[in-house]
Design an enzyme around this catalytic site. Structure first.
Site, PDB file in Angstrom:
ATOM      1  N   ARG A 147       0.842  -1.205   0.000  1.00  0.00           N
ATOM      2  CA  ARG A 147       0.000   0.000   0.000  1.00  0.00           C
ATOM      3  C   ARG A 147       0.875   1.252   0.000  1.00  0.00           C
ATOM      4  NH1 ARG A 147      -2.524   2.767   3.871  1.00  0.00           N
ATOM      5  NH2 ARG A 147      -1.760   1.473   5.559  1.00  0.00           N
ATOM      6  N   ARG A 172       1.978  16.365  14.237  1.00  0.00           N
ATOM      7  CA  ARG A 172       3.125  16.744  15.059  1.00  0.00           C
ATOM      8  C   ARG A 172       2.774  17.768  16.121  1.00  0.00           C
ATOM      9  NH1 ARG A 172       5.951  17.753  10.479  1.00  0.00           N
ATOM     10  NH2 ARG A 172       5.999  19.995  10.750  1.00  0.00           N
ATOM     11  N   TYR A 197     -10.398  20.937   3.135  1.00  0.00           N
ATOM     12  CA  TYR A 197     -11.841  20.765   2.927  1.00  0.00           C
ATOM     13  C   TYR A 197     -12.062  20.655   1.420  1.00  0.00           C
ATOM     14  CZ  TYR A 197     -16.805  21.880   3.758  1.00  0.00           C
ATOM     15  OH  TYR A 197     -18.170  21.850   3.806  1.00  0.00           O
ATOM     16  N   ARG A 227     -21.897   8.510   0.807  1.00  0.00           N
ATOM     17  CA  ARG A 227     -21.992   9.530  -0.260  1.00  0.00           C
ATOM     18  C   ARG A 227     -21.045  10.658   0.121  1.00  0.00           C
ATOM     19  NH1 ARG A 227     -22.296  14.510   0.086  1.00  0.00           N
ATOM     20  NH2 ARG A 227     -24.385  15.051   0.715  1.00  0.00           N
ATOM     21  N   LYS A 243     -14.224  18.426   8.256  1.00  0.00           N
ATOM     22  CA  LYS A 243     -15.297  19.236   8.863  1.00  0.00           C
ATOM     23  C   LYS A 243     -14.882  19.670  10.269  1.00  0.00           C
ATOM     24  CE  LYS A 243     -18.706  18.913   5.712  1.00  0.00           C
ATOM     25  NZ  LYS A 243     -19.578  19.938   5.163  1.00  0.00           N
ATOM     26  N   GLU A 295     -22.835  13.399   8.601  1.00  0.00           N
ATOM     27  CA  GLU A 295     -22.251  13.957   7.383  1.00  0.00           C
ATOM     28  C   GLU A 295     -22.184  12.912   6.286  1.00  0.00           C
ATOM     29  OE1 GLU A 295     -21.200  17.296   7.437  1.00  0.00           O
ATOM     30  OE2 GLU A 295     -21.195  16.979   5.274  1.00  0.00           O
ATOM     31  N   ASP A 296     -22.645  13.276   5.117  1.00  0.00           N
ATOM     32  CA  ASP A 296     -22.458  12.479   3.913  1.00  0.00           C
ATOM     33  C   ASP A 296     -22.970  11.039   4.038  1.00  0.00           C
ATOM     34  OD1 ASP A 296     -21.518  14.830   3.007  1.00  0.00           O
ATOM     35  OD2 ASP A 296     -19.541  14.146   2.420  1.00  0.00           O
ATOM     36  N   ASP A 310     -25.871  17.736   8.573  1.00  0.00           N
ATOM     37  CA  ASP A 310     -25.293  18.909   7.919  1.00  0.00           C
ATOM     38  C   ASP A 310     -25.757  19.040   6.468  1.00  0.00           C
ATOM     39  OD1 ASP A 310     -23.550  21.077   7.521  1.00  0.00           O
ATOM     40  OD2 ASP A 310     -22.013  19.734   6.728  1.00  0.00           O
ATOM     41  N   ASP A 311     -25.827  17.926   5.751  1.00  0.00           N
ATOM     42  CA  ASP A 311     -26.177  17.991   4.325  1.00  0.00           C
ATOM     43  C   ASP A 311     -27.630  18.402   4.128  1.00  0.00           C
ATOM     44  OD1 ASP A 311     -23.631  16.965   3.157  1.00  0.00           O
ATOM     45  OD2 ASP A 311     -24.140  15.349   4.540  1.00  0.00           O
ATOM     46  N   ALA A 346     -32.656  15.853  -6.212  1.00  0.00           N
ATOM     47  CA  ALA A 346     -33.661  15.657  -5.159  1.00  0.00           C
ATOM     48  C   ALA A 346     -33.146  14.644  -4.144  1.00  0.00           C
ATOM     49  CB  ALA A 346     -34.979  15.186  -5.779  1.00  0.00           C
ATOM     50  N   ALA A 399     -29.463  16.833   0.047  1.00  0.00           N
ATOM     51  CA  ALA A 399     -29.211  18.272   0.017  1.00  0.00           C
ATOM     52  C   ALA A 399     -30.351  19.006  -0.694  1.00  0.00           C
ATOM     53  CB  ALA A 399     -27.879  18.528  -0.674  1.00  0.00           C
ATOM     54  N   ASN A 433     -20.291  19.377  -5.024  1.00  0.00           N
ATOM     55  CA  ASN A 433     -18.865  19.259  -4.727  1.00  0.00           C
ATOM     56  C   ASN A 433     -18.334  17.908  -5.163  1.00  0.00           C
ATOM     57  OD1 ASN A 433     -18.716  21.773  -3.308  1.00  0.00           O
ATOM     58  ND2 ASN A 433     -19.815  20.792  -1.623  1.00  0.00           N
ATOM     59  N   ASN A 463     -21.572  27.213   0.550  1.00  0.00           N
ATOM     60  CA  ASN A 463     -21.202  25.938   1.174  1.00  0.00           C
ATOM     61  C   ASN A 463     -21.659  25.933   2.625  1.00  0.00           C
ATOM     62  OD1 ASN A 463     -19.380  23.975   2.644  1.00  0.00           O
ATOM     63  ND2 ASN A 463     -18.764  23.626   0.532  1.00  0.00           N
TER      64      ASN A 463
HETATM   65  N1  LIG Z   1     -22.570  23.215  -1.322  1.00  0.00           N
HETATM   66  C1  LIG Z   1     -22.874  22.547  -0.231  1.00  0.00           C
HETATM   67  O1  LIG Z   1     -22.804  23.064   0.901  1.00  0.00           O
HETATM   68  C2  LIG Z   1     -23.321  21.146  -0.325  1.00  0.00           C
HETATM   69  C3  LIG Z   1     -23.231  20.452  -1.496  1.00  0.00           C
HETATM   70  N2  LIG Z   1     -23.648  19.157  -1.559  1.00  0.00           N
HETATM   71  C4  LIG Z   1     -23.468  18.471  -2.804  1.00  0.00           C
HETATM   72  O2  LIG Z   1     -24.711  18.125  -3.349  1.00  0.00           O
HETATM   73  C5  LIG Z   1     -24.562  16.991  -4.177  1.00  0.00           C
HETATM   74  C6  LIG Z   1     -25.729  16.057  -3.925  1.00  0.00           C
HETATM   75  O3  LIG Z   1     -25.744  15.592  -2.606  1.00  0.00           O
HETATM   76  P1  LIG Z   1     -26.963  14.646  -2.107  1.00  0.00           P
HETATM   77  O4  LIG Z   1     -28.229  15.364  -2.270  1.00  0.00           O
HETATM   78  O5  LIG Z   1     -26.672  14.175  -0.760  1.00  0.00           O
HETATM   79  O6  LIG Z   1     -26.781  13.471  -3.130  1.00  0.00           O
HETATM   80  P2  LIG Z   1     -27.815  12.384  -3.653  1.00  0.00           P
HETATM   81  O7  LIG Z   1     -27.047  11.382  -4.387  1.00  0.00           O
HETATM   82  O8  LIG Z   1     -28.681  11.970  -2.526  1.00  0.00           O
HETATM   83  O9  LIG Z   1     -28.748  13.196  -4.669  1.00  0.00           O
HETATM   84  C7  LIG Z   1     -28.411  13.495  -5.969  1.00  0.00           C
HETATM   85  C8  LIG Z   1     -29.681  13.847  -6.689  1.00  0.00           C
HETATM   86  O10 LIG Z   1     -29.316  14.326  -7.977  1.00  0.00           O
HETATM   87  C9  LIG Z   1     -30.172  13.708  -8.916  1.00  0.00           C
HETATM   88  N3  LIG Z   1     -29.546  13.650 -10.240  1.00  0.00           N
HETATM   89  C10 LIG Z   1     -28.657  12.753 -10.701  1.00  0.00           C
HETATM   90  N4  LIG Z   1     -28.413  12.977 -12.000  1.00  0.00           N
HETATM   91  C11 LIG Z   1     -29.158  14.036 -12.365  1.00  0.00           C
HETATM   92  C12 LIG Z   1     -29.348  14.723 -13.570  1.00  0.00           C
HETATM   93  N5  LIG Z   1     -28.703  14.366 -14.676  1.00  0.00           N
HETATM   94  N6  LIG Z   1     -30.200  15.780 -13.572  1.00  0.00           N
HETATM   95  C13 LIG Z   1     -30.845  16.164 -12.460  1.00  0.00           C
HETATM   96  N7  LIG Z   1     -30.712  15.527 -11.284  1.00  0.00           N
HETATM   97  C14 LIG Z   1     -29.869  14.483 -11.233  1.00  0.00           C
HETATM   98  C15 LIG Z   1     -30.453  12.333  -8.348  1.00  0.00           C
HETATM   99  O11 LIG Z   1     -31.616  11.765  -8.927  1.00  0.00           O
HETATM  100  C16 LIG Z   1     -30.638  12.686  -6.885  1.00  0.00           C
HETATM  101  O12 LIG Z   1     -31.950  13.116  -6.663  1.00  0.00           O
HETATM  102  C17 LIG Z   1     -23.188  16.430  -3.889  1.00  0.00           C
HETATM  103  O13 LIG Z   1     -22.328  16.753  -4.939  1.00  0.00           O
HETATM  104  C18 LIG Z   1     -22.746  17.156  -2.652  1.00  0.00           C
HETATM  105  O14 LIG Z   1     -21.353  17.383  -2.632  1.00  0.00           O
HETATM  106  C19 LIG Z   1     -24.214  18.512  -0.496  1.00  0.00           C
HETATM  107  C20 LIG Z   1     -24.322  19.152   0.694  1.00  0.00           C
HETATM  108  C21 LIG Z   1     -23.836  20.516   0.878  1.00  0.00           C
HETATM  109  C1  LIG Z   2     -20.275  20.444   1.593  1.00  0.00           C
HETATM  110  C2  LIG Z   2     -20.855  19.152   1.896  1.00  0.00           C
HETATM  111  O1  LIG Z   2     -21.251  18.890   3.013  1.00  0.00           O
HETATM  112  C3  LIG Z   2     -21.016  18.190   0.831  1.00  0.00           C
HETATM  113  O2  LIG Z   2     -20.686  18.471  -0.312  1.00  0.00           O
HETATM  114  O3  LIG Z   2     -21.467  17.092   1.131  1.00  0.00           O
HETATM  115 MG   LIG Z   3     -21.605  16.842   3.281  1.00  0.00          MG
END
Ligand SMILES: NC(=O)C1=CN([C@@H]2O[C@H](COP(=O)(O)OP(=O)(O)OC[C@H]3O[C@@H](n4cnc5c(N)ncnc54)[C@H](O)[C@@H]3O)[C@@H](O)[C@H]2O)C=CC1
Ligand SMILES: CC(=O)C(=O)O
Ligand SMILES: [Mg+2]
Length: 638
Positions: free
Chosen positions: A103, A137, A158, A211, A229, A300-301, A323-324, A360, A363, A479, A524
Site C-alpha cells: 500500500r 506533530r 476541505y 456519499r 469538517k 455527514e455524507d 449537515d447535508d 432531489a 441536500a 462538490n 457551502n
Molecule cells: N454546497 C454545499 O454546501 C453542499 C453540497 N452538496 C453536494 O450536493 C450533491 C448532492 O448531494 P446529495 O443530495 O446528498 O446526493 P444524492 O445522491 O442523494 O442526490 C443526488 C440527486 O441528484 C439527482 N440527479 C442525478 N443525476 C441528475 C441529472 N442528470 N439531472 C438532475 N438531477 C440528477 C439524483 O436523482 C438525486 O436526486 C453532492 O455533490 C454534494 O457534494 C451537499 C451538501 C452541501
Molecule cells: C459540503 C458538503 O457537506 C457536501 O458536499 O457534502
Molecule cells: Mg456533506
C-alpha cells in the site's frame, strides 16, 4: 513488524548484566515503559533475532499508535487490538506486513500522477500531506497556520482536495485520527468508546462513507470528510481540538472497486441494510451519548435514503443534526434571499421567485423544504401558505421533472411532485429534461445539488437567458470542483454579466473586462455548521430545533450589506469565517433561550444565560472560543 529492533524481556535482562551503566539507563526506561531509545536500537549487541517472545509494553491505546517503536498500524491483529485497548482506533481490516508495504509503495509511486485536482491546483494533495504531517506533530501550530491562512488552505483540508484525499485514503493513511466503529463491533461499542483517550468530547462528526461529497460510496475512506469538517469546527468555531472526534461507521461498501481491492482498509462486504444497519447506528449513538452526554453529533455524507430516516429517528432524542440536509438548507436560504436583494427587491418578495432545483437527494430536498417554509412564513405561516409556496418549485432529478404521474417517488420528494395538469398547461410533461423546464419556466433561480459536473450545459444556460428575472441566479452547489453543475466562467459568459453566481467549491472570480468582476460566491454549508454546533454547545440546548437552524440562516443572510448584495456578493469571504461563526452561534443561543431550550454550559447556567443582552451573548461566544496558543506546561505526577 519491528524485526531486529524489538527487545524481548529475557533478552533485555541478559544484556543488562553486561553493562552496569546500561543497566541504569535501562532501569530508567523500564520505569516508564519498555521503549528502547534510538541509540539502543542501533546497538548491535541488543539486536534480537528471536521475535517470538512477547515484548512487554506499559502503554495502551493511542499512546501505542503514536509510538513509532511499537506501532504496527493496520497490522495489529484483532486480539491485540482488544488486549491493548485499540479496538475502534484503526480501520477494521487487518493487514499483513506485506500488504502494508504494498500500500505504501503504491502510494509512493502514484504520487506524481494523482497529485492533481483539476486545473485549480496541481499540488493540492502535496500541500494536504504537509499540513497533515504538521497536524500529527503539533496541533497548536497546525491550527495557527490554518486560521491565519484560511482562504488559502480551506480548499486543501476541505472541499475540493478533501474529496481527492478520501478517494486515495488507502494510500495516504499514516497515523490514525478519530474512531472506527464497524459492523463487526456490534455488542462492543459501549466499551470500545472508552478507548478514546479524552474524557470530554464536544463535537463528533460521523459518516458512514456512503456519499462522500459528490464522489459516491467511498466506504471507510470517507473518514477524511469527518476530519476536514472538524478542522473547520476548530478553525472557525474555536472548538478545542482536544474535544473533537471524527468517526467512521464502517457498515461495508457497495463500491465494487473497493470490494475487490486487496489493500482496502474497510470491511470488505456489501453494506448492511434495514434493521441490521439501524442496529449499528443505534448502538453507536447510545455508546457515545452514554460516555459524553453533552456531545453534539453532526451526521455527514450519509446517502439520502438514510440521511432523512436517521434525522427523524434521533433529532428529538439526541443533540444531533444532519449537515447535508439542514446546514446546506440554511446556507441556500441565505443565498436565495441574497439573490432577491441583488435584484434590488425586498426579501419579502422571495415567495414570488420561480426556482428550478436539479437534484432531489438529501441536500436538494433539505433546501426545498427550508425554502418552502421560509416562503410560507412570509405568506402568513399557515397551511394554505405552505401549500401555495409549492407552486414556486420545479424539481428535476436523474429521471427528469418530477410530477405526480411519477411512480415510486421518494416520500421526501413527494410534496414537490408537480400536478400533471398544471405541468401540461406550462408546456411540460412528466420527466421533462432540465433544458425543457428552464426554457418553459424561465426561472429566477437555477439551483444544482445533483453531483453531476457540467449539468448546466451550454444549452441549459442559453435557456436561462430567457429568465423573467432582471438578475437570474445560478447556484452550482455540487462538490467537489469537478462535480459543479457549471463554472462561473460559463455562467457569466453564456447567461450574461449580470447573473448572481454561487458554487459549492471555491472558484476564482471572473474578469468581465473593463475593470468589472463577476463575483464567484462559495455557497457551502461551512458558513453555518460551525456556528450551529458552537451555539448549541454554549446554549446547552438538548436538541437542535428548526427555530435554531432558521435563526442561523437568517443571521447569515443579514451578514451581507446592501452594497455587497447589489454587487452580486451574497456570501461573505471565508477570511471572516471566525466572525461569521461567532454571530451565527450567538443567534442560535438567542433562539434556544427564546424557545426555553437553553440549559446552560459550564459556569453559565440557564438563569444567567437568560439575563444576557445580545451584545453580551456575542461576548460570551467570543470568550468561549479556543485559540491556538501554546500553554505553559508543568509536570504533575499521577
Ligand atoms: N454546497 C454545499 O454546501 C453542499 C453540497 N452538496 C453536494 O450536493 C450533491 C448532492 O448531494 P446529495 O443530495 O446528498 O446526493 P444524492 O445522491 O442523494 O442526490 C443526488 C440527486 O441528484 C439527482 N440527479 C442525478 N443525476 C441528475 C441529472 N442528470 N439531472 C438532475 N438531477 C440528477 C439524483 O436523482 C438525486 O436526486 C453532492 O455533490 C454534494 O457534494 C451537499 C451538501 C452541501
Ligand atoms: C459540503 C458538503 O457537506 C457536501 O458536499 O457534502
Ligand atoms: Mg456533506
Amino acid at each position: 513488524m519491528h524485526g531486529g529492533l524489538s527487545l524481548t524481556m529475557g533478552n533485555l535482562y541478559g544484556q543488562m548484566r553486561a553493562s552496569s551503566s546500561l543497566v541504569n539507563r535501562l532501569n530508567q526506561k523500564l520505569r516508564a515503559v519498555v521503549n528502547p531509545s534510538p541509540w539502543l536500537s542501533q546497538s548491535r549487541s541488543f539486536t534480537t533475532t528471536e521475535g517470538h517472545r512477547p515484548t512487554m509494553i506499559h502503554k495502551r491505546s493511542l499512546d501505542i499508535l503514536h509510538d513509532p517503536w511499537f506501532n504496527k498500524g493496520t497490522a495489529f491483529t484483532m486480539t491485540e487490538r482488544d488486549r491493548l485497548d485499540l479496538r475502534g482506533l484503526l480501520p477494521p481490516n487487518v493487514m499483513s506486513t506485506e500488504q502494508q508495504i504494498e500500500r505504501f509503495m503504491a502510494d509512493l509511486k502514484r504520487y506524481e500522477v494523482e497529485a492533481r485536482d483539476g486545473p485549480s491546483d496541481p499540488y493540492a494533495v502535496a500541500k494536504w500531506r504537509i499540513l497533515n504531517r504538521l497536524h500529527d506533530r503539533n496541533e497548536t501550530m497546525y491550527y495557527k497556520v490554518l486560521i491565519a491562512n484560511i482562504e488559502e488552505y480551506a480548499p486543501v483540508i476541505y472541499t475540493p482536495t478533501v474529496g481527492l484525499v478520501c478517494q486515495n485514503y488507502g494510500g495516504l493513511f499514516r497515523r490514525p485520527r478519530g474512531m472506527y466503529f464497524s459492523g463487526e463491533d456490534r455488542g462492543e461499542m459501549m466499551s470500545m468508546v472508552y478507548n478514546w483517550p479524552a474524557d470530554e468530547v464536544d463535537m463528533i462528526v460521523v459518516t458512514d462513507g456512503s456519499r462522500i461529497l459528490g464522489l459516491g460510496d467511498l466506504g471507510v475512506q470517507g473518514i477524511g470528510i469527518a476530519i476536514g469538517k472538524l478542522d473547520l469546527y476548530v478553525a472557525a468555531a474555536g472548538i478545542n481540538p482536544q474535544r473533537v472526534l471524527p468517526v467512521m461507521i464502517d457498515v461495508g461498501t457497495n463500491n465494487e472497486k473497493l470490494l475487490k481491492d486487496p489493500l482496502y482498509l474497510g470491511l470488505q462486504r456489501h453494506r448492511f441494510y434495514g434493521e441490521e444497519y439501524l442496529g449499528v447506528i443505534d448502538e453507536f449513538m447510545e455508546a457515545v451519548f452514554t460516555r459524553w452526554p453533552h456531545v453534539i453529533v453532526q451526521f455527514e455524507d450519509f446517502q439520502s435514503k438514510w440521511a432523512f430516516k436517521l434525522l427523524q429517528r434521533y433529532r428529538a432524542r439526541y443533540r444531533m443534526f444532519n449537515d447535508d440536509v439542514q446546514g446546506t438548507a440554511g446556507v441556500a436560504i441565505a443565498g436565495l434571499l441574497g439573490a432577491v436583494r441583488a435584484q434590488g427587491r425586498a426579501m419579502i418578495d422571495f415567495p414570488k421567485q420561480k426556482i428550478v432545483v436539479a437534484g432531489a437527494g438529501s441536500a436538494g430536498i433539505g433546501v426545498l423544504n427550508a425554502a418552502r417554509k421560509t416562503m410560507a412564513r412570509m405568506l402568513g405561516n399557515n397551511e394554505s401558505a405552505l401549500e401555495s409556496a409549492l407552486r414556486q418549485f420545479w424539481v428535476v432529478d436523474a429521471n427528469g421533472l418530477i410530477t405526480d404521474e411519477r411512480k415510486n417517488v421518494d416520500p421526501d420528494a413527494l410534496p414537490f411532485a408537480r400536478k400533471i395538469e398544471e405541468i401540461h398547461r406550462q408546456g411540460l410533461k412528466e420527466g421533462a429534461s432540465l433544458v425543457q423546464v428552464v426554457k418553459q419556466i424561465k426561472p429566477d433561480v437555477l439551483l444544482g445539488l445533483s453531483a453531476v459536473g457540467g449539468l448546466f450545459s451550454k444549452e441549459v444556460l442559453e435557456a436561462l437567458k430567457g429568465s423573467t428575472s432582471t438578475r437570474p441566479a445560478i447556484f452550482a452547489m455540487s462538490n467537489p470542483t469537478k462535480n459543479a453543475e457549471c463554472t462561473p466562467h460559463e455562467a457569466f459568459s453564456i447567461v450574461g454579466d449580470n447573473v448572481v453566481f454561487a458554487s459549492g467549491s471555491p472558484f476564482k472570480d471572473v474578469n468581465l473586462g473593463n475593470g468589472r468582476i463577476g463575483h464567484c460566491n462559495q455557497g457551502n454549508n461551512m458558513y453555518l455548521f460551525p456556528g450551529i454546533g458552537l451555539g448549541t454547545l454554549l446554549s446547552g440546548s438538548r436538541i437542535i430545533s428548526d427555530g435554531m437552524l432558521q435563526a442561523a440562516a437568517e443571521c447569515l443572510a443579514a451578514y451581507m450589506s446592501e452594497e455587497d448584495v447589489l454587487n452580486g456578493v451574497i456570501y461573505p469571504s471565508i477570511s471572516s469565517i471566525r466572525d461569521i461563526t461567532k454571530q451565527v452561534a450567538a443567534a442560535v443561543i438567542k433562539e434556544a433561550i427564546e424557545e426555553d431550550l437553553a440549559e446552560g454550559y459550564r459556569e453559565m447556567d440557564a438563569r444567567q444565560l437568560r439575563k444576557l443582552s445580545q451584545v453580551e451573548i456575542v461576548e460570551y461566544v467570543k470568550n468561549s472560543m479556543w485559540s491556538p496558543e501554546y500553554p505553559t506546561l508543568v509536570y504533575k505526577q499521577d
